[in-house]
Design a protein around this motif. Structure first.
Motif, mmCIF file in Angstrom:
data_model
loop_
_atom_site.group_PDB
_atom_site.id
_atom_site.type_symbol
_atom_site.label_atom_id
_atom_site.label_comp_id
_atom_site.label_asym_id
_atom_site.label_seq_id
_atom_site.Cartn_x
_atom_site.Cartn_y
_atom_site.Cartn_z
ATOM 1 N N LEU A 97 -27.472 -47.194 18.942
ATOM 2 C CA LEU A 97 -28.075 -45.883 19.197
ATOM 3 C C LEU A 97 -27.538 -45.259 20.478
ATOM 4 O O LEU A 97 -27.413 -44.041 20.582
ATOM 5 N N ALA A 98 -27.232 -46.106 21.442
ATOM 6 C CA ALA A 98 -26.746 -45.596 22.726
ATOM 7 C C ALA A 98 -25.381 -44.934 22.597
ATOM 8 O O ALA A 98 -24.994 -44.136 23.453
ATOM 9 N N THR A 99 -24.641 -45.247 21.523
ATOM 10 C CA THR A 99 -23.299 -44.694 21.351
ATOM 11 C C THR A 99 -23.177 -43.816 20.112
ATOM 12 O O THR A 99 -22.085 -43.316 19.817
ATOM 13 N N ALA A 100 -24.287 -43.616 19.385
ATOM 14 C CA ALA A 100 -24.240 -42.819 18.157
ATOM 15 C C ALA A 100 -24.357 -41.331 18.484
ATOM 16 O O ALA A 100 -24.670 -40.933 19.605
ATOM 17 N N GLY A 101 -24.120 -40.501 17.475
ATOM 18 C CA GLY A 101 -24.307 -39.067 17.639
ATOM 19 C C GLY A 101 -25.758 -38.736 17.942
ATOM 20 O O GLY A 101 -26.669 -39.464 17.567
ATOM 21 N N ARG A 102 -25.977 -37.610 18.618
ATOM 22 C CA ARG A 102 -27.318 -37.290 19.091
ATOM 23 C C ARG A 102 -28.317 -37.175 17.947
ATOM 24 O O ARG A 102 -29.370 -37.785 17.974
ATOM 25 N N ARG A 103 -27.999 -36.383 16.924
ATOM 26 C CA ARG A 103 -28.956 -36.193 15.838
ATOM 27 C C ARG A 103 -29.197 -37.501 15.089
ATOM 28 O O ARG A 103 -30.335 -37.875 14.814
ATOM 29 N N THR A 104 -28.118 -38.208 14.770
ATOM 30 C CA THR A 104 -28.258 -39.493 14.081
ATOM 31 C C THR A 104 -29.056 -40.475 14.920
ATOM 32 O O THR A 104 -29.928 -41.184 14.410
ATOM 33 N N GLY A 105 -28.772 -40.513 16.211
ATOM 34 C CA GLY A 105 -29.485 -41.429 17.097
ATOM 35 C C GLY A 105 -30.960 -41.144 17.165
ATOM 36 O O GLY A 105 -31.787 -42.063 17.101
ATOM 37 N N VAL A 106 -31.325 -39.870 17.269
ATOM 38 C CA VAL A 106 -32.744 -39.506 17.364
ATOM 39 C C VAL A 106 -33.478 -39.858 16.078
ATOM 40 O O VAL A 106 -34.564 -40.461 16.103
#
Length: 266
Positions: A97-106
């Motif tokens: 999650l720390a390195t994923a895209g913002r929308r995907t991470g959220v």
């Protein structure tokens, strides 16, 4: 990849069969010794060539590696294989999650958080110590991933991981010897502990090396997200550990969050 995941969880379940005799500490000690013997033989680290900075990373990884397996097996002893492995998988999920895209991470973080709340919801039989151990194993796994990345940049091949496994096995030597002496292990219990070491350390190591020669790293990471499902199924079949429908749903959501996040982080 299927063999790696199934062997890892089958090894944990077989190791759990030895808990009544050896306890989690005894089983983990034997597993660490097996892992140390295999990795030292494969990696062949040149220990005398390590710098002070490299040794600090190796020692940190050794401590985290030992703590990760101990807290996981202690959690399995208290809350079962499926829930313990699911909670542990929050560690790599957090790193992804720390390195994923913002929308995907959220979205993945919200889904995983909701699933964890379902898993730890208060019930008369809720074992909060077991949940805490599972979450500690997750934190250790996240640290394990980050330290392995750092060591991979500082040491060639498997030298760093092999050295860390050797140090971890050495640290478990006195406590493991005491546990084995006091428990008076039966041949069957020792066999289960050895099988746990082989299935959860040797087989996944070899299978992962072979798999990564044939599939991209991101696909491998996505597939490993099915481990919580494997753990729940093997816990049911081998240990007769039953989960309620809500727990199954939560495990599926966390595995899906891992899959989505790992697929986006490539």
């Amino acid at each position: 990849m299927v063999g790696s995941g199934l062997a890892n969880q089958a090894g944990a379940s077989i190791g759990a069969l030895a808990f009544p005799v050896l306890g989690p500490v005894g089983v983990v000690a034997v597993r660490q010794w097996v892992a140390a013997a295999v990795l030292l033989g494969v990696g062949r680290p040149r220990l005398r060539a390590f710098s002070a900075g490299q040794w600090r990373l190796v020692l940190a990884l050794a401590l985290v590696y030992g703590a990760m397996n101990l807290t996981l097996y202690a959690a399995i002893d208290r809350i079962g294989l499926g829930l313990a492995v699911t909670l542990e998988f929050l560690g790599p999920l957090a790193v992804a999650l720390a390195t994923a895209g913002r929308r995907t991470g959220v979205l993945s973080a919200l889904a995983a958080t909701a699933a964890v709340m379902v898993l730890v919801r208060p019930q008369p039989s809720t074992d909060y110590a077991g949940i805490a151990l599972g979450l500690t194993a997750a934190a250790c796994w996240a640290c394990y991933i980050l330290l392995n990345r750092a060591i991979g940049r500082r040491l060639p091949g498997l030298e760093g991981s092999a050295a860390a496994a050797g140090v971890s096995g050495l640290l478990y030597l006195p406590v493991g010897a005491v546990v084995l002496w006091l428990c008076g292990p039966t041949p069957l219990a020792l066999l289960c502990a050895l099988a746990a070491g082989v299935l959860s350390s040797v087989v996944p190591l070899l299978a992962d090396l072979l798999a990564l020669r044939r599939v991209p790293a991101h696909l491998f990471s996505v597939f490993m997200s099915v481990n919580p499902v494997f753990a729940a199924l093997i816990g049911l079949l081998v240990l007769d550990q039953h989960l309620d429908p809500w727990s199954w749903a939560a495990i599926t959501v966390i595995a899906a969050a891992n899959t989505v996040t790992a697929g986006a982080d490539r």
